[in-house]
Design a protein around this motif. Structure first.
Motif, short mmCIF file in Angstrom:
data_model
loop_
_atom_site.label_atom_id
_atom_site.label_comp_id
_atom_site.label_asym_id
_atom_site.label_seq_id
_atom_site.Cartn_x
_atom_site.Cartn_y
_atom_site.Cartn_z
N ASP A 212 0.83 -1.21 0.00
CA ASP A 212 0.00 0.00 0.00
C ASP A 212 0.86 1.26 0.00
N THR A 213 1.99 1.23 0.74
CA THR A 213 2.81 2.43 0.84
C THR A 213 3.61 2.66 -0.43
N LYS A 214 3.72 1.64 -1.28
CA LYS A 214 4.48 1.80 -2.51
C LYS A 214 3.58 2.16 -3.69
N MET A 215 2.26 1.97 -3.56
CA MET A 215 1.37 2.24 -4.67
C MET A 215 1.15 3.75 -4.77
N ASN A 216 1.55 4.33 -5.91
CA ASN A 216 1.56 5.77 -6.04
C ASN A 216 0.18 6.40 -5.88
N ASP A 217 -0.88 5.69 -6.29
CA ASP A 217 -2.22 6.27 -6.16
C ASP A 217 -2.70 6.25 -4.71
N LEU A 218 -2.11 5.42 -3.86
CA LEU A 218 -2.56 5.30 -2.48
C LEU A 218 -1.47 5.73 -1.51
N LEU A 219 -0.63 6.67 -1.93
CA LEU A 219 0.55 7.02 -1.16
C LEU A 219 0.18 7.76 0.12
N HIS A 220 -0.78 8.69 0.06
CA HIS A 220 -1.17 9.48 1.23
C HIS A 220 -2.56 9.04 1.69
N THR A 221 -2.66 8.64 2.94
CA THR A 221 -3.94 8.16 3.46
C THR A 221 -4.34 8.96 4.70
N ILE A 222 -5.62 8.84 5.04
CA ILE A 222 -6.16 9.52 6.22
C ILE A 222 -7.15 8.56 6.88
N GLU A 223 -7.22 8.60 8.21
CA GLU A 223 -8.18 7.76 8.92
C GLU A 223 -9.54 8.45 8.91
N VAL A 224 -10.55 7.74 8.45
CA VAL A 224 -11.89 8.28 8.34
C VAL A 224 -12.87 7.37 9.07
N THR A 225 -13.81 7.96 9.79
CA THR A 225 -14.86 7.20 10.46
C THR A 225 -16.19 7.50 9.79
N LEU A 226 -16.89 6.44 9.39
CA LEU A 226 -18.17 6.58 8.71
C LEU A 226 -19.27 6.00 9.59
N HIS A 227 -20.43 6.66 9.59
CA HIS A 227 -21.63 6.12 10.22
C HIS A 227 -22.60 5.81 9.08
N ILE A 228 -22.91 4.53 8.90
CA ILE A 228 -23.71 4.07 7.76
C ILE A 228 -24.97 3.40 8.27
N SER A 229 -26.08 3.67 7.61
CA SER A 229 -27.38 3.14 8.06
C SER A 229 -27.43 1.62 7.92
N ALA A 230 -28.40 1.01 8.60
CA ALA A 230 -28.56 -0.44 8.56
C ALA A 230 -28.81 -0.95 7.14
N GLN A 231 -29.45 -0.11 6.32
CA GLN A 231 -29.73 -0.51 4.93
C GLN A 231 -28.45 -0.63 4.10
N GLY A 232 -27.35 -0.11 4.62
CA GLY A 232 -26.08 -0.17 3.89
C GLY A 232 -25.23 -1.37 4.25
N ALA A 233 -25.84 -2.35 4.93
CA ALA A 233 -25.08 -3.53 5.37
C ALA A 233 -24.36 -4.22 4.23
N TYR A 234 -25.01 -4.31 3.06
CA TYR A 234 -24.39 -5.01 1.92
C TYR A 234 -23.07 -4.36 1.51
N ARG A 235 -23.00 -3.03 1.59
CA ARG A 235 -21.76 -2.35 1.22
C ARG A 235 -20.73 -2.44 2.35
N VAL A 236 -21.20 -2.36 3.57
CA VAL A 236 -20.28 -2.43 4.71
C VAL A 236 -19.49 -3.74 4.68
N TYR A 237 -20.21 -4.85 4.53
CA TYR A 237 -19.54 -6.15 4.57
C TYR A 237 -18.83 -6.49 3.26
N ASP A 238 -19.25 -5.87 2.17
CA ASP A 238 -18.57 -6.08 0.88
C ASP A 238 -17.23 -5.36 0.83
N GLU A 239 -17.15 -4.18 1.44
CA GLU A 239 -16.05 -3.26 1.16
C GLU A 239 -15.08 -3.01 2.31
N PHE A 240 -15.41 -3.51 3.51
CA PHE A 240 -14.54 -3.22 4.66
C PHE A 240 -14.15 -4.48 5.41
#
Length: 303
Positions: A212-240
């Protein structure tokens, strides 16, 4: 792919009895020197194969030699065919050919138990051929040229010595040496346009590890906290990753993860639409609200 070539040489000799080095070299598109090296490797592996020179000469197996499939157990034969079938999903022609021949040799039909298609739904056949195009450039050591869009939407033209195809987090990337920046870079294939394989050859360089630290497109990262509704469960478990997810009493979710800084993050968060309840830190939240205001103005005042 020497292993598949070695198997096919034996397969051809079992059926044709005798072939010349020139015929094999033409069939596999390699030099006769390479064919003789293959013969030496097969002999060293215990296959009774020999060559004779002069009129009527050629390469053949010892009289009466038969490939004994019983040397492999039923499970080993199945495992071999299933492994090859898995690799064949990457549309590598040589593997498909070997798979068909082994199936006939073992007298087995595994059926199409697996299919993998990395192209988007509804994509054109030309998009599906990109994998093979880039793979061939890597195998033959040919420079590729293309138009590229980075995460900021900036366009550039690149000449790259491709070294590796990399599949990471639902996307394909090409890792190689960029001649424009004179550095090892990683390019997302979906953002590569007008890809062309040139006749310019290159000597393979030492590949920089893909992290991850060598991939030029993902060189700089930031910690982000998201609050997602229950209806978004499919994306939560698919993507995180599971360790980043906390489910609240009302069924909604909080996710804390590292994200690349830039326009990509804004677009990604906006893609959640009404599923996204809250986001932090404040600078990310402010940017998202600004984008929403711009979208609202654009939609209320169309050109």
């Amino acid at each position: 792919m020497p292993l598949s070539r070695h198997f096919e040489i034996v397969y051809m000799l079992l059926h044709k009895k005798k072939v010349t080095a020139d015929e094999l070299a033409e069939h596999f598109e390699v030099s006769t020197r390479t064919i003789y090296r293959d013969i030496d490797a097969l002999s060293a592996a215990g296959i009774p194969i020999y060559s004779s020179r002069g009129k009527g000469g050629g390469i053949s197996l010892m009289e009466g030699y038969v490939f004994n499939t019983s040397l492999l157990s039923e499970q080993e034969q199945n495992d071999m065919l299933m492994a090859l079938q898995s690799v064949a999903t990457a549309t590598i022609p040589q593997v498909e050919e070997v798979l068909n021949k082994l199936s006939r040799l073992f007298k087995k039909d595994m059926g199409n138990w697996i299919e993998v298609d990395f192209s988007p739904w509804g994509s054109q056949n030309s998009q599906r051929q990109l994998f093979t195009l880039i793979r061939n450039a890597i195998i033959t050591n040919r420079v590729i040229k293309f138009r590229y869009y980075n995460v900021a939407g900036e366009q550039s033209y690149r000449s790259v010595e491709p070294a590796k195809l990399l599949f990471k987090d639902k996307s394909w990337y090409v890792e190689g040496y960029c001649l424009n920046t004179e550095s090892h870079r990683v390019f997302k294939i979906s953002r590569m346009k007008e890809i062309a394989v040139t006749e310019i050859s290159y000597e393979p360089r030492t590949v920089v590890a893909s992290t991850d630290t060598k991939m030029n497109d993902l060189l700089h990262t930031i910690e982000v906290t998201l609050h997602i509704s229950a209806q978004g469960a499919y994306r939560v478990y698919d993507e995180f990753a599971e360790k980043t997810i906390t489910q609240k009493e009302d069924g909604s979710y909080t996710v804390t993860a590292q994200f690349p800084v830039g326009n990509w993050l804004d677009s990604y968060l906006l893609s959640f639409g009404p599923l996204l309840i809250e986001v932090s830190p404040e600078q990310v939240r402010t940017r998202i609200l600004s984008h929403l205001e711009t979208m609202k103005r654009n939609l209320n005042d169309p050109l």
